[in-house]
Design a protein around this motif. Sequence first.
Motif, PDB file in Angstrom:
ATOM      1  N   ASN A   1       0.858  -1.194   0.000  1.00  0.00           N
ATOM      2  CA  ASN A   1       0.000   0.000   0.000  1.00  0.00           C
ATOM      3  C   ASN A   1       0.895   1.246   0.000  1.00  0.00           C
ATOM      4  OD1 ASN A   1       0.646   0.694   2.851  1.00  0.00           O
ATOM      5  ND2 ASN A   1      -0.399  -1.240   3.226  1.00  0.00           N
ATOM      6  N   GLY A   2       0.271   2.403  -0.053  1.00  0.00           N
ATOM      7  CA  GLY A   2       1.028   3.658  -0.127  1.00  0.00           C
ATOM      8  C   GLY A   2       1.707   4.021   1.184  1.00  0.00           C
ATOM      9  N   LEU A   3       1.045   3.734   2.301  1.00  0.00           N
ATOM     10  CA  LEU A   3       1.659   4.024   3.601  1.00  0.00           C
ATOM     11  C   LEU A   3       2.965   3.238   3.746  1.00  0.00           C
ATOM     12  CD1 LEU A   3       1.758   5.131   6.507  1.00  0.00           C
ATOM     13  CD2 LEU A   3       0.175   3.327   7.186  1.00  0.00           C
TER      14      LEU A   3
ATOM     15  N   LEU B   1       5.821   4.787   1.677  1.00  0.00           N
ATOM     16  CA  LEU B   1       6.440   5.944   2.343  1.00  0.00           C
ATOM     17  C   LEU B   1       7.351   5.498   3.493  1.00  0.00           C
ATOM     18  CD1 LEU B   1       3.472   8.469   2.775  1.00  0.00           C
ATOM     19  CD2 LEU B   1       5.683   8.993   1.723  1.00  0.00           C
TER      20      LEU B   1
ATOM     21  N   THR C   1      -2.235  17.629   4.839  1.00  0.00           N
ATOM     22  CA  THR C   1      -2.030  16.366   4.128  1.00  0.00           C
ATOM     23  C   THR C   1      -2.925  15.308   4.750  1.00  0.00           C
ATOM     24  OG1 THR C   1      -0.382  14.721   3.403  1.00  0.00           O
ATOM     25  CG2 THR C   1      -0.084  15.626   5.619  1.00  0.00           C
ATOM     26  N   TYR C   2      -2.905  14.112   4.145  1.00  0.00           N
ATOM     27  CA  TYR C   2      -3.589  12.982   4.766  1.00  0.00           C
ATOM     28  C   TYR C   2      -2.704  12.426   5.882  1.00  0.00           C
ATOM     29  CZ  TYR C   2      -6.011   8.582   5.330  1.00  0.00           C
ATOM     30  OH  TYR C   2      -6.687   7.530   5.871  1.00  0.00           O
TER      31      TYR C   2
ATOM     32  N   ALA D   1      -1.625   9.677   6.634  1.00  0.00           N
ATOM     33  CA  ALA D   1      -0.639   8.639   6.272  1.00  0.00           C
ATOM     34  C   ALA D   1       0.776   9.220   6.189  1.00  0.00           C
ATOM     35  CB  ALA D   1      -1.018   7.990   4.940  1.00  0.00           C
TER      36      ALA D   1
ATOM     37  N   VAL E   1       4.283  16.734  -0.431  1.00  0.00           N
ATOM     38  CA  VAL E   1       3.058  15.976  -0.724  1.00  0.00           C
ATOM     39  C   VAL E   1       2.344  16.623  -1.909  1.00  0.00           C
ATOM     40  CG1 VAL E   1       0.874  15.084   0.193  1.00  0.00           C
ATOM     41  CG2 VAL E   1       2.804  15.444   1.742  1.00  0.00           C
TER      42      VAL E   1
ATOM     43  N   ASP F   1       5.456  12.281  -1.293  1.00  0.00           N
ATOM     44  CA  ASP F   1       4.236  11.494  -1.149  1.00  0.00           C
ATOM     45  C   ASP F   1       3.418  11.775  -2.413  1.00  0.00           C
ATOM     46  OD1 ASP F   1       1.711  10.553  -0.660  1.00  0.00           O
ATOM     47  OD2 ASP F   1       1.669  11.153   1.450  1.00  0.00           O
TER      48      ASP F   1
ATOM     49  N   ALA G   1       1.027   9.922  -3.627  1.00  0.00           N
ATOM     50  CA  ALA G   1      -0.160   9.058  -3.589  1.00  0.00           C
ATOM     51  C   ALA G   1      -1.328   9.605  -4.397  1.00  0.00           C
ATOM     52  CB  ALA G   1      -0.591   8.834  -2.140  1.00  0.00           C
ATOM     53  N   GLN G   2      -1.289  10.940  -4.690  1.00  0.00           N
ATOM     54  CA  GLN G   2      -2.432  11.527  -5.400  1.00  0.00           C
ATOM     55  C   GLN G   2      -2.042  12.109  -6.761  1.00  0.00           C
ATOM     56  OE1 GLN G   2      -4.563  14.187  -2.767  1.00  0.00           O
ATOM     57  NE2 GLN G   2      -4.823  12.627  -1.198  1.00  0.00           N
TER      58      GLN G   2
ATOM     59  N   SER H   1       0.333   5.344  -3.957  1.00  0.00           N
ATOM     60  CA  SER H   1      -0.721   4.454  -3.473  1.00  0.00           C
ATOM     61  C   SER H   1      -1.565   4.047  -4.673  1.00  0.00           C
ATOM     62  CB  SER H   1      -1.604   5.200  -2.473  1.00  0.00           C
ATOM     63  OG  SER H   1      -2.841   4.515  -2.297  1.00  0.00           O
TER      64      SER H   1
ATOM     65  N   TYR I   1      -4.559   2.628  -4.027  1.00  0.00           N
ATOM     66  CA  TYR I   1      -5.887   2.506  -3.396  1.00  0.00           C
ATOM     67  C   TYR I   1      -6.930   2.719  -4.504  1.00  0.00           C
ATOM     68  CZ  TYR I   1      -9.480   3.449   0.162  1.00  0.00           C
ATOM     69  OH  TYR I   1     -10.593   3.413   0.942  1.00  0.00           O
TER      70      TYR I   1
ATOM     71  N   LYS J   1      -7.689   6.079  -6.297  1.00  0.00           N
ATOM     72  CA  LYS J   1      -6.620   6.915  -6.866  1.00  0.00           C
ATOM     73  C   LYS J   1      -6.741   6.984  -8.385  1.00  0.00           C
ATOM     74  CE  LYS J   1      -4.668   7.416  -2.822  1.00  0.00           C
ATOM     75  NZ  LYS J   1      -5.367   8.320  -1.920  1.00  0.00           N
TER      76      LYS J   1
ATOM     77  N   GLY K   1      -2.571  -1.467  -2.820  1.00  0.00           N
ATOM     78  CA  GLY K   1      -1.317  -1.584  -3.560  1.00  0.00           C
ATOM     79  C   GLY K   1      -0.527  -0.305  -3.407  1.00  0.00           C
TER      80      GLY K   1
ATOM     81  N   TYR L   1      -9.347  17.155   3.908  1.00  0.00           N
ATOM     82  CA  TYR L   1      -9.850  16.215   4.899  1.00  0.00           C
ATOM     83  C   TYR L   1     -10.415  17.058   6.025  1.00  0.00           C
ATOM     84  CZ  TYR L   1      -7.007  13.054   2.170  1.00  0.00           C
ATOM     85  OH  TYR L   1      -6.485  12.345   1.122  1.00  0.00           O
TER      86      TYR L   1
HETATM   87  C1  LIG Z   1      -1.604  11.813   0.460  1.00  0.00           C
HETATM   88  C2  LIG Z   1      -1.680  10.342   0.781  1.00  0.00           C
HETATM   89  N1  LIG Z   1      -0.616   9.739   1.341  1.00  0.00           N
HETATM   90  C3  LIG Z   1      -0.618   8.434   1.621  1.00  0.00           C
HETATM   91  C4  LIG Z   1      -1.719   7.644   1.374  1.00  0.00           C
HETATM   92  C5  LIG Z   1      -1.685   6.229   1.808  1.00  0.00           C
HETATM   93  O1  LIG Z   1      -1.978   5.303   0.810  1.00  0.00           O
HETATM   94  P1  LIG Z   1      -2.616   3.878   1.175  1.00  0.00           P
HETATM   95  O2  LIG Z   1      -4.034   4.098   1.543  1.00  0.00           O
HETATM   96  O3  LIG Z   1      -2.439   3.084  -0.076  1.00  0.00           O
HETATM   97  O4  LIG Z   1      -1.804   3.320   2.305  1.00  0.00           O
HETATM   98  C6  LIG Z   1      -2.852   8.224   0.776  1.00  0.00           C
HETATM   99  C7  LIG Z   1      -4.045   7.442   0.416  1.00  0.00           C
HETATM  100  O5  LIG Z   1      -4.829   6.970   1.128  1.00  0.00           O
HETATM  101  C8  LIG Z   1      -2.834   9.609   0.485  1.00  0.00           C
HETATM  102  O6  LIG Z   1      -3.902  10.214  -0.069  1.00  0.00           O
END
Ligand SMILES: Cc1ncc(COP(=O)(O)O)c(C=O)c1O
Length: 363
Positions: A59-61, A64, A89-90, A92, A132, A157, A159-160, A182, A184, A187, A195, A311
């Motif tokens: 996964n994305g977390l 990172l 940011t999110y 994660a 990010v 990061d 992920a987006q 990520s 997810y 995305k 993934g 968020y």
């Molecule tokens: C900015 C950001 N960072 C990290 C993540 C983490 O990705 P994941 O949900 O695949 O672990 C996400 C997505 O959820 C995200 O939007």
Amino acid sequence: MKISYLPLRELNARFFHLDQQSFTAVSDSGQYIGGKYVERFEQQFGNYCGVDKVVSTGNGLDALTLILLAEKELGNLPPNAKVLVPAHTYIATFLSIVHAGMQPVPVDVNNLVLSVKDLKSQIAKVDAVIAVDLYGKLVGDEVYAFAKAEQKPIYCDSAQSHGAISSSGNRSGSIARASAFSFYPTKNLGALGDGGAITTKDHLLAAMARKLANYGRDNRFLNSAKGVNSRLDPLQAAFLSNRLAQLDSDNNKRLLVAQFYYHHFKNDHVTLADREFLNHNAWHVFPVFVADREHFQNYMLENGIETNVHYPVPPHQQEAFKELNDLNFPQAERLHRTEVSLPCHPLMSLTEMEYVVKVVNNY
Ligand SMILES: Cc1ncc(COP(=O)(O)O)c(C=O)c1O
């Protein structure tokens, strides 16, 4: 008219036949961890991003976290490194830093994503930076140049921001020392489950991240580091290969929707990000800012339009980060209070875009 925020089922239905073939191929292969479908996707994604190393993860977390753990293991970052991170940011992004045993150092953001101005006051106090690409907007090249001039490693990061291209013509994933993606399902490049991936041009970093993602093992029976288990399934890898071919065209469609909104929205109660935001953006999220968010979201829903929020509570105000709760980041807090995400996806018709504009302008 009813407009869903993101019609995931319809978006994925486009790949139904290809995915069925992928399922049969993976099932027939007899290999359900690693193997040729994972290698093929890593190769394809690396070619697409313009890097020669891709390490896929669960996964994305994890992607990172593994970047930071690998840097620590290689001696490029101290064990409890201070890592600068945007307050907007999110969660994660923050979690990856603590999971790597390091300390997040949040900074306020003046214009949605990190700028040199945001970095300046803290850069001397930190060991590294995580930029990010929030909402799909690439952090500017000048931020990377500034971190480099200050001799601080900078990671991204991403992920987006799958597929976004910078002002210097580089793809998301090829700009930072290492980037985390990520996949997810929501995305821009999403799997049918979890993934993630690390992209980098640094062979040592890639090799260490790959080792740490696989129990820290050197071979079947010998482990030289305390790793984790974080792998992309071959089935997800095959589904992602099917979708990667469509990513540019999907992102172009998102851009058209965003341009249409910028051109036609006219309402003083609904603020857009400044026009610079239109550039170098994969448009994962189309954000607007409204003083009474709940009222606006209810109004949109009464008119059949689903919206989202990215968020509502910033990481430093979450219970999980009690140690940061006393900090204040007025800009990031305002963004978290007022942001509303509007439908902006590749399947939107002109009629739907016009309807969203009409409803927003009548608010
Ligand atoms: C900015 C950001 N960072 C990290 C993540 C983490 O990705 P994941 O949900 O695949 O672990 C996400 C997505 O959820 C995200 O939007």
